[in-house]
Design a protein around this motif. Structure first.
Motif, PDB file in Angstrom:
ATOM      1  N   TYR A 120       0.825  -1.206   0.000  1.00  0.00           N
ATOM      2  CA  TYR A 120       0.000   0.000   0.000  1.00  0.00           C
ATOM      3  C   TYR A 120       0.861   1.260   0.000  1.00  0.00           C
ATOM      4  O   TYR A 120       1.906   1.323   0.657  1.00  0.00           O
ATOM      5  N   LEU A 121       0.393   2.246  -0.739  1.00  0.00           N
ATOM      6  CA  LEU A 121       0.951   3.591  -0.725  1.00  0.00           C
ATOM      7  C   LEU A 121      -0.194   4.510  -0.304  1.00  0.00           C
ATOM      8  O   LEU A 121      -1.218   4.567  -0.987  1.00  0.00           O
ATOM      9  N   VAL A 122      -0.024   5.192   0.821  1.00  0.00           N
ATOM     10  CA  VAL A 122      -1.110   5.970   1.423  1.00  0.00           C
ATOM     11  C   VAL A 122      -0.645   7.412   1.545  1.00  0.00           C
ATOM     12  O   VAL A 122       0.421   7.682   2.125  1.00  0.00           O
ATOM     13  N   ALA A 123      -1.436   8.339   1.005  1.00  0.00           N
ATOM     14  CA  ALA A 123      -0.955   9.707   0.881  1.00  0.00           C
ATOM     15  C   ALA A 123      -1.993  10.747   1.274  1.00  0.00           C
ATOM     16  O   ALA A 123      -3.202  10.532   1.150  1.00  0.00           O
ATOM     17  N   ASP A 124      -1.492  11.880   1.741  1.00  0.00           N
ATOM     18  CA  ASP A 124      -2.277  13.107   1.866  1.00  0.00           C
ATOM     19  C   ASP A 124      -2.112  13.829   0.535  1.00  0.00           C
ATOM     20  O   ASP A 124      -1.019  14.324   0.216  1.00  0.00           O
ATOM     21  N   GLU A 125      -3.171  13.896  -0.242  1.00  0.00           N
ATOM     22  CA  GLU A 125      -3.062  14.470  -1.583  1.00  0.00           C
ATOM     23  C   GLU A 125      -2.833  15.982  -1.562  1.00  0.00           C
ATOM     24  O   GLU A 125      -2.392  16.549  -2.563  1.00  0.00           O
ATOM     25  N   ILE A 126      -3.117  16.623  -0.438  1.00  0.00           N
ATOM     26  CA  ILE A 126      -2.899  18.070  -0.362  1.00  0.00           C
ATOM     27  C   ILE A 126      -1.420  18.387  -0.152  1.00  0.00           C
ATOM     28  O   ILE A 126      -0.827  19.180  -0.875  1.00  0.00           O
ATOM     29  N   THR A 127      -0.815  17.738   0.842  1.00  0.00           N
ATOM     30  CA  THR A 127       0.595  18.004   1.140  1.00  0.00           C
ATOM     31  C   THR A 127       1.542  17.137   0.317  1.00  0.00           C
ATOM     32  O   THR A 127       2.740  17.408   0.264  1.00  0.00           O
ATOM     33  N   LYS A 128       1.029  16.055  -0.262  1.00  0.00           N
ATOM     34  CA  LYS A 128       1.816  15.091  -1.047  1.00  0.00           C
ATOM     35  C   LYS A 128       2.737  14.230  -0.189  1.00  0.00           C
ATOM     36  O   LYS A 128       3.629  13.544  -0.714  1.00  0.00           O
ATOM     37  N   ALA A 150       3.467  10.898   1.945  1.00  0.00           N
ATOM     38  CA  ALA A 150       2.947   9.542   1.824  1.00  0.00           C
ATOM     39  C   ALA A 150       3.734   8.570   2.678  1.00  0.00           C
ATOM     40  O   ALA A 150       4.862   8.857   3.116  1.00  0.00           O
ATOM     41  N   VAL A 151       3.115   7.412   2.932  1.00  0.00           N
ATOM     42  CA  VAL A 151       3.792   6.295   3.584  1.00  0.00           C
ATOM     43  C   VAL A 151       3.594   5.046   2.737  1.00  0.00           C
ATOM     44  O   VAL A 151       2.622   4.931   1.994  1.00  0.00           O
ATOM     45  N   VAL A 152       4.536   4.126   2.857  1.00  0.00           N
ATOM     46  CA  VAL A 152       4.451   2.815   2.208  1.00  0.00           C
ATOM     47  C   VAL A 152       4.204   1.776   3.290  1.00  0.00           C
ATOM     48  O   VAL A 152       4.809   1.838   4.364  1.00  0.00           O
ATOM     49  N   ILE A 153       3.311   0.822   3.014  1.00  0.00           N
ATOM     50  CA  ILE A 153       3.001  -0.224   3.986  1.00  0.00           C
ATOM     51  C   ILE A 153       3.290  -1.597   3.386  1.00  0.00           C
ATOM     52  O   ILE A 153       2.793  -1.931   2.306  1.00  0.00           O
ATOM     53  N   ASP A 154       4.123  -2.380   4.070  1.00  0.00           N
ATOM     54  CA  ASP A 154       4.425  -3.782   3.756  1.00  0.00           C
ATOM     55  C   ASP A 154       4.925  -4.011   2.321  1.00  0.00           C
ATOM     56  O   ASP A 154       4.349  -4.798   1.558  1.00  0.00           O
ATOM     57  N   PRO A 168      13.226   8.397   4.523  1.00  0.00           N
ATOM     58  CA  PRO A 168      12.068   7.754   5.146  1.00  0.00           C
ATOM     59  C   PRO A 168      12.487   6.843   6.295  1.00  0.00           C
ATOM     60  O   PRO A 168      13.502   6.148   6.210  1.00  0.00           O
ATOM     61  N   LEU A 169      11.691   6.838   7.362  1.00  0.00           N
ATOM     62  CA  LEU A 169      11.952   5.987   8.512  1.00  0.00           C
ATOM     63  C   LEU A 169      11.329   4.610   8.305  1.00  0.00           C
ATOM     64  O   LEU A 169      10.164   4.513   7.914  1.00  0.00           O
ATOM     65  N   VAL A 170      12.078   3.559   8.577  1.00  0.00           N
ATOM     66  CA  VAL A 170      11.547   2.199   8.553  1.00  0.00           C
ATOM     67  C   VAL A 170      11.018   1.885   9.944  1.00  0.00           C
ATOM     68  O   VAL A 170      11.774   1.909  10.926  1.00  0.00           O
ATOM     69  N   CYS A 171       9.713   1.585  10.035  1.00  0.00           N
ATOM     70  CA  CYS A 171       9.033   1.495  11.331  1.00  0.00           C
ATOM     71  C   CYS A 171       8.296   0.168  11.494  1.00  0.00           C
ATOM     72  O   CYS A 171       7.832  -0.421  10.516  1.00  0.00           O
ATOM     73  N   ILE A 172       8.154  -0.252  12.748  1.00  0.00           N
ATOM     74  CA  ILE A 172       7.437  -1.483  13.093  1.00  0.00           C
ATOM     75  C   ILE A 172       6.986  -1.357  14.555  1.00  0.00           C
ATOM     76  O   ILE A 172       7.367  -0.397  15.247  1.00  0.00           O
ATOM     77  N   CYS A 187       4.220  12.540  -7.578  1.00  0.00           N
ATOM     78  CA  CYS A 187       5.021  13.587  -6.930  1.00  0.00           C
ATOM     79  C   CYS A 187       4.886  13.552  -5.412  1.00  0.00           C
ATOM     80  O   CYS A 187       4.829  14.597  -4.750  1.00  0.00           O
ATOM     81  N   TYR A 188       4.846  12.346  -4.847  1.00  0.00           N
ATOM     82  CA  TYR A 188       4.758  12.196  -3.403  1.00  0.00           C
ATOM     83  C   TYR A 188       6.144  12.267  -2.768  1.00  0.00           C
ATOM     84  O   TYR A 188       7.155  11.941  -3.401  1.00  0.00           O
ATOM     85  N   THR A 189       6.169  12.641  -1.501  1.00  0.00           N
ATOM     86  CA  THR A 189       7.356  12.525  -0.660  1.00  0.00           C
ATOM     87  C   THR A 189       7.052  11.493   0.411  1.00  0.00           C
ATOM     88  O   THR A 189       6.112  11.671   1.200  1.00  0.00           O
ATOM     89  N   VAL A 190       7.813  10.421   0.464  1.00  0.00           N
ATOM     90  CA  VAL A 190       7.572   9.343   1.416  1.00  0.00           C
ATOM     91  C   VAL A 190       8.319   9.628   2.710  1.00  0.00           C
ATOM     92  O   VAL A 190       9.534   9.822   2.714  1.00  0.00           O
ATOM     93  N   SER A 191       7.578   9.661   3.813  1.00  0.00           N
ATOM     94  CA  SER A 191       8.180   9.963   5.116  1.00  0.00           C
ATOM     95  C   SER A 191       8.440   8.718   5.960  1.00  0.00           C
ATOM     96  O   SER A 191       9.331   8.722   6.812  1.00  0.00           O
ATOM     97  N   ARG A 192       7.667   7.651   5.728  1.00  0.00           N
ATOM     98  CA  ARG A 192       7.819   6.430   6.516  1.00  0.00           C
ATOM     99  C   ARG A 192       7.553   5.202   5.654  1.00  0.00           C
ATOM    100  O   ARG A 192       6.717   5.246   4.742  1.00  0.00           O
ATOM    101  N   ILE A 193       8.224   4.124   5.994  1.00  0.00           N
ATOM    102  CA  ILE A 193       7.955   2.810   5.423  1.00  0.00           C
ATOM    103  C   ILE A 193       7.521   1.942   6.590  1.00  0.00           C
ATOM    104  O   ILE A 193       8.292   1.713   7.529  1.00  0.00           O
ATOM    105  N   LEU A 194       6.279   1.498   6.567  1.00  0.00           N
ATOM    106  CA  LEU A 194       5.641   0.871   7.722  1.00  0.00           C
ATOM    107  C   LEU A 194       5.492  -0.633   7.537  1.00  0.00           C
ATOM    108  O   LEU A 194       4.993  -1.086   6.507  1.00  0.00           O
ATOM    109  N   GLU A 195       5.891  -1.372   8.538  1.00  0.00           N
ATOM    110  CA  GLU A 195       5.673  -2.815   8.563  1.00  0.00           C
ATOM    111  C   GLU A 195       4.580  -3.132   9.584  1.00  0.00           C
ATOM    112  O   GLU A 195       4.560  -2.548  10.674  1.00  0.00           O
ATOM    113  N   THR A 196       3.697  -4.070   9.232  1.00  0.00           N
ATOM    114  CA  THR A 196       2.698  -4.510  10.201  1.00  0.00           C
ATOM    115  C   THR A 196       3.266  -5.564  11.149  1.00  0.00           C
ATOM    116  O   THR A 196       2.797  -5.688  12.285  1.00  0.00           O
ATOM    117  N   HIS A 197       4.281  -6.312  10.698  1.00  0.00           N
ATOM    118  CA  HIS A 197       4.903  -7.342  11.536  1.00  0.00           C
ATOM    119  C   HIS A 197       6.106  -7.902  10.795  1.00  0.00           C
ATOM    120  O   HIS A 197       6.367  -7.516   9.642  1.00  0.00           O
TER     121      HIS A 197
END
Length: 308
Positions: free
Chosen positions: A18-26, A28-32, A96-100, A60-70
């Motif tokens: 998943y790529l999840v974004a705020d379309e106003i500020t551009k 985004a985060v990536v999930i799994d 981007p921060l890699v987070c879990i 034209c997104y800027t990715v701030s985090r890469i998120l793992e569910t597990h």
């Protein structure tokens, strides 16, 4: 506020990225995200992750985090590959921060013994580990972390607007639920996590970590579709009425008995050893080949992923 949710299906492992974004500020985060790995040859490729990168660039997104569910047991994470590439493509923004979830330490402790992973490889493996109910911003949109144990003890989900990225804590209604026989897994915990999701507002969308499409499918957000097609989400309301393992009226004891019996007959995921070695390292590769993992071809952008 609601985000824009982009869904990308990786068919080899049946994984939703998943790529999840705020379309106003551009922002985004990536999930799994998925790293392609061929077990017989040890070759690593980045086809699935590059689809994410192409979409990020196109929007034209800027990715701030890469998120793992597990810590996934069925595919390797592409988190560090994405981090490296995006750090170069977003030179005016932080990497981007890699987070879990914070309970990853429990999984790391167990898997380091199984696969002889040096302690130094696990030090600071992730850029950030979330506490239960922690919140963070995606542009102007608030995201919240929820603990969803059962499939694994470290499992978390992300609530972003009326969208919940559930990982393997619930599957689409015709698939039902995930196995609970990994170390620290619990069918009782999974039932309770699924009930937590089913208690959310009925219109909330539950985005799953996997789908395994049948020859035909009758449920996608309450609408009829046909053909073999993977489905990223259904609503809480649909799950309450149609999830074949935990729909309304299912007792916990019945679920736990069935899930435990089912799991006792399952074999290991085919990429278990390889996935665990990479994923508990936060997406970094082992220093070299081992009995459990061959590394014959590694793309140049991945070379920097190896922790020195």
């Amino acid at each position: 506020m609601e985000p824009k949710v982009h869904t990308l299906f990786e068919p080899v492992t049946g994984t939703w990225q998943y790529l999840v974004a705020d379309e106003i500020t551009k922002e985004a985060v990536v999930i799994d995200p998925v790293l392609d790995y061929d077990k017989p040859t040890g070759k690593i490729t980045t086809r699935a992750a590059d689809e994410i990168l192409d979409l990020v660039a196109g929007k034209c997104y800027t990715v701030s985090r890469i998120l793992e569910t597990h810590a996934h047991a069925d595919h390797l994470t592409a988190s560090r590959y994405l981090q490296n590439v995006l750090a170069e493509r977003q030179p005016t923004s932080p990497s981007p921060l890699v987070c879990i979830g914070e309970r990853i330490s429990q999984v790391q402790k167990t898997m380091s013994k199984v696969y002889n992973i040096p302690a130094i490889d696990l030090e600071g493996a992730f850029d950030h580990t979330f506490a239960d109910d922690e919140t963070f911003a995606i542009g102007n949109i608030e995201a919240k972390v929820i603990h969803l144990p059962g499939h694994t003890p470290d499992h978390i989900g992300y609530v972003i607007g009326s969208n919940v990225f559930t990982g393997d804590s619930i599957f689409n209604p015709d698939v039902g639920s995930a196995r609970c026989d990994f170390p620290g897994g619990s069918a009782t915990d999974l039932y309770q996590s699924m009930q937590k999701l089913l208690a959310l507002p009925s219109h909330f969308k539950l985005y799953t970590g996997h789908d395994y499409p049948p020859e035909s499918r009758d449920i996608i957000a309450g609408q009829h579709v046909s053909g073999s097609k993977a489905v990223p989400y259904t609503t809480v309301d649909v799950q309450r009425h149609d999830n074949k393992h935990v729909k309304i009226g299912t007792e916990m004891d019945d679920f736990v008995k069935w899930r435990s019996e089912r799991d006792s007959g399952l074999g290991d995921p085919k990429l278990l050893a390889q996935a665990m070695q990479v994923n508990v390292r936060g997406g970094r590769l082992p220093m070299g080949d081992s009995e459990q993992m061959k590394l014959s071809e590694v793309p140049s952008a991945m070379a920097r992923v190896v922790k020195v």
